[in-house]
Scaffold this motif. Structure first.
Motif, short mmCIF file in Angstrom:
data_model
loop_
_atom_site.label_atom_id
_atom_site.label_comp_id
_atom_site.label_asym_id
_atom_site.label_seq_id
_atom_site.Cartn_x
_atom_site.Cartn_y
_atom_site.Cartn_z
N PHE A 142 -22.85 -45.62 -40.62
CA PHE A 142 -24.06 -45.93 -39.85
C PHE A 142 -24.91 -44.68 -39.58
O PHE A 142 -26.12 -44.74 -39.59
N LEU A 143 -24.22 -43.57 -39.25
CA LEU A 143 -24.95 -42.43 -38.69
C LEU A 143 -24.75 -41.12 -39.45
O LEU A 143 -25.70 -40.39 -39.70
N ILE A 144 -23.50 -40.83 -39.82
CA ILE A 144 -23.23 -39.54 -40.46
C ILE A 144 -23.91 -39.48 -41.83
O ILE A 144 -24.44 -38.45 -42.24
N ASP A 190 -12.34 -24.06 -29.99
CA ASP A 190 -13.01 -24.07 -31.29
C ASP A 190 -14.09 -25.15 -31.25
O ASP A 190 -13.80 -26.32 -31.47
N PRO A 191 -15.33 -24.78 -30.96
CA PRO A 191 -16.38 -25.78 -30.76
C PRO A 191 -16.57 -26.73 -31.95
O PRO A 191 -17.08 -27.83 -31.80
N LEU A 192 -16.17 -26.30 -33.16
CA LEU A 192 -16.40 -27.15 -34.33
C LEU A 192 -15.17 -28.01 -34.69
O LEU A 192 -15.19 -28.71 -35.71
N ALA A 193 -14.12 -27.93 -33.84
CA ALA A 193 -12.86 -28.60 -34.20
C ALA A 193 -13.07 -30.07 -34.58
O ALA A 193 -12.50 -30.56 -35.56
N PHE A 194 -13.88 -30.76 -33.81
CA PHE A 194 -14.04 -32.20 -34.02
C PHE A 194 -14.64 -32.51 -35.40
O PHE A 194 -14.20 -33.42 -36.09
N ILE A 195 -15.62 -31.70 -35.78
CA ILE A 195 -16.28 -32.03 -37.06
C ILE A 195 -15.58 -31.40 -38.27
O ILE A 195 -16.02 -31.57 -39.40
N ARG A 196 -14.46 -30.73 -38.00
CA ARG A 196 -13.66 -30.28 -39.14
C ARG A 196 -12.88 -31.44 -39.76
O ARG A 196 -12.23 -31.28 -40.78
N GLN A 197 -12.91 -32.60 -39.14
CA GLN A 197 -12.20 -33.77 -39.70
C GLN A 197 -12.97 -34.24 -40.94
O GLN A 197 -13.94 -34.98 -40.85
N GLU A 198 -12.45 -33.78 -42.08
CA GLU A 198 -13.20 -33.97 -43.31
C GLU A 198 -13.36 -35.43 -43.73
O GLU A 198 -14.40 -35.80 -44.30
N LEU A 213 -20.04 -31.42 -43.55
CA LEU A 213 -21.03 -31.14 -42.50
C LEU A 213 -20.74 -29.83 -41.77
O LEU A 213 -21.66 -29.10 -41.38
N VAL A 214 -19.46 -29.52 -41.63
CA VAL A 214 -19.08 -28.31 -40.88
C VAL A 214 -19.58 -27.03 -41.59
O VAL A 214 -19.68 -25.96 -40.98
N LYS A 215 -19.94 -27.16 -42.85
CA LYS A 215 -20.41 -25.98 -43.58
C LYS A 215 -21.92 -25.83 -43.50
O LYS A 215 -22.48 -24.87 -44.00
N ASN A 216 -22.57 -26.80 -42.88
CA ASN A 216 -24.04 -26.72 -42.82
C ASN A 216 -24.49 -26.05 -41.53
O ASN A 216 -24.26 -26.56 -40.43
#
Ligand code: CS2
Length: 494
Positions: free
Chosen positions: A389-391, A449-457, A463-466
């Motif tokens: 829907f969103l990602i 680790d502020p990005l921990a949640f979006i490391r879920q590939e 997305l975490v690389k952008n």
């Protein structure tokens, strides 16, 4: 006040003074459709369309047999048994009016959990010409990012070794299709009614991947014989509450243990490719088109995504329902801004559709005060919904340089929600998600680790690389963790 009457076939004549009931002969209804996953949505949508056709004197070959493949379906099975598979659909209008109607198009229901044989036999029966499915977005057993079939699922492993003892929809479909092939019967159509882009193409790919390992000659037959029309389905169907059951008994005199409530709006756009015939659905408003892709994308990226935007931000703020969000000016403006600047640009032109009108109608539908669609229903199974829907929209806007800030705040809110399980006042939120534990484990590392949640590939891909995304996301998540007053950040973005 009327004395309420138990909903049952023999009581239809008595009930008919208070509300519309099936006027066709249900007893001579052949079963042409087997439907897996008889939730509220199926009962408000496909079963309702069929009821309309039957009321016109059509489609007597197209009775529905519902199938339950989960233990939890036993509840509906028992209620249906008592009620002769009848139920009441309560259409709720914005002005407070409720229009109930007894639906009779489902004529049988079978549980496949303990005894798969009767289900396979029904699907393999010569009369069955369509198998339709609403097993939820998360029910198709694939990785949301890669789109690859998950062979690690123990039930799938079991079915590969024991083709006659199916557990998942894949095992049932191959067992039934093999039997049809053995018996020289034509294949049925597999009609998906879940909110997934190219839902038919997806199901075809998944079933063929499974069948190629389980039974390669059958896979070849399926590839040649089974059609999988893509379809866009739409009708908002909130969870039935005890108050709905009460209203039905008090105001309409019907005792129904599990009615279904829905909005007046209904839409179904389907590709006209069926393996073995279909009901004349066009007579009751179903649109048949050569390519459903643009309609599916429009609906998923505006309606379903719009729901998620309101749901995840609303749940954090403490709004209980979607219509409560729509009474809040900040939420309405934010939603429209998301739709106009992030969702619309990736949709392009859709023939025959005025997107502004479509969005205006959506806002009205969401605002229906009588529907009371809980934000908890919308936020449930977000791990299966948000990638589609969103990602997906964030990825596409990154590729084109489009805006991503409105959607990014929603992802940050999702992280906080998954971590804390409470709203901004500290009130607990009930979370229901097949990936709930993983989401919680990842989210709770956010403070270190502020990005921990979006490391879920599997959910977010790369997305975490952008950098553009991670910068916006980090800022948003830090703000929310400092002070979960979500409206403050929504206003800042507008
Ligand atoms: C909702 C859908 O579950 C959700 O997130 O957006 O159930 C929605 O109500 C239906 O797709 C409406 O057609």
């Amino acid at each position: 006040m009327k004395t309420p009457i138990q909903l049952q076939q023999q009581n239809l004549a008595a009930l008919k003074n208070g509300l519309p009931v099936p006027t066709y002969n249900r007893a001579d209804n052949k079963i042409g459709i087997v439907h897996i996953g008889v939730g509220g949505f199926h009962r408000a949508h496909e079963a309702y369309y069929l009821q309309q056709l039957r009321q016109l004197g059509e489609a007597s070959d197209w009775g529905i047999c519902g199938i339950g493949l989960r233990e939890a379906d036993a509840k509906l099975h028992d209620i249906f048994k008592k009620q002769d598979h009848l139920y009441t659909l309560m259409v709720k209008h914005p002005d407070g009016k409720i229009e109930p109607e007894v639906i009779g198009s489902i004529v049988d229901f079978k549980m496949g959990v303990t005894d798969p044989e009767p289900v396979i036999a029904r699907m393999a029966d010569a009369d069955t010409r369509i198998v339709s499915l609403t097993i939820t977005e998360g029910g198709y057993n694939f990785n949301p990012t890669t789109g690859e079939f998950n062979f690690d699922n123990p039930d799938i492993q079991h079915e590969l070794r024991h083709p006659n003892d199916p557990r998942t929809v894949y095992g049932f479909l191959t067992a039934a299709l093999q039997r049809r092939r053995d018996n020289g019967l034509p294949a049925f159509t597999i009609l998906i009614c879940d909110n997934i882009e190219h839902n038919g193409d997806m199901a075809r790919k998944m079933l063929l991947t499974f069948a190629e390992v389980q039974n390669p000659p059958l896979a070849t037959w399926i590839a040649q014989e089974v059609r999988f029309p893509n379809s866009m389905v739409d009708r908002i169907t909130p969870v039935t509450t005890p108050a709905d059951i009460e209203t039905l008994a008090q105001d309409f005199g019907v005792i129904d243990a599990w009615p279904v409530t829905c909005e007046p709006f209904i839409q179904w756009v389907v590709e006209d490719k069926f393996s073995n015939g279909r009901p004349a659905f066009e007579k009751v408003g179903v649109q048949f088109v050569p390519d459903v892709g643009p309609y599916e994308k429009m609906k998923l990226r505006l309606l379903n995504a719009g729901h998620s935007v309101l749901g995840l931000l609303g749940v954090l703020h403490g709004h209980p329902t979607i219509n409560a969000c729509m009474e809040d000016e900040t939420f309405v403006t934010y939603l429209r801004a998301f739709m106009d600047t992030e969702a619309t640009p990736i949709l392009g032109d859709i023939e025959g559709i005025d997107l502004d009108d479509y969005k205006d109608t959506l806002l009205q539908r969401f605002a229906n005060p009588n529907i009371k669609d809980s934000v908890n229903r919308i936020c449930s199974e977000s791990s299966a919904k948000l990638p589609k829907f969103l990602i997906a929209t964030i990825h596409e806007n990154i590729a084109t340089g489009g805006s991503i800030k409105f959607a990014t705040l929603v992802i940050a809110a999702w992280c906080y929600y998954s971590d804390k399980g409470m709203d901004r006042h500290g009130h607990p939120i009930e979370i229901s998600d097949a990936m709930g534990t993983e989401l919680h484990e990842a989210a709770k590392q956010t403070t270190t680790d502020p990005l921990a949640f979006i490391r879920q590939e599997s959910l977010f891909g790369t997305l975490v690389k952008n950098e553009r995304f991670t910068k916006l996301y980090t800022e948003a998540v830090q703000q929310i963790y400092e002070d979960p007053n979500i409206k403050k950040y929504m206003k800042e973005l507008m």
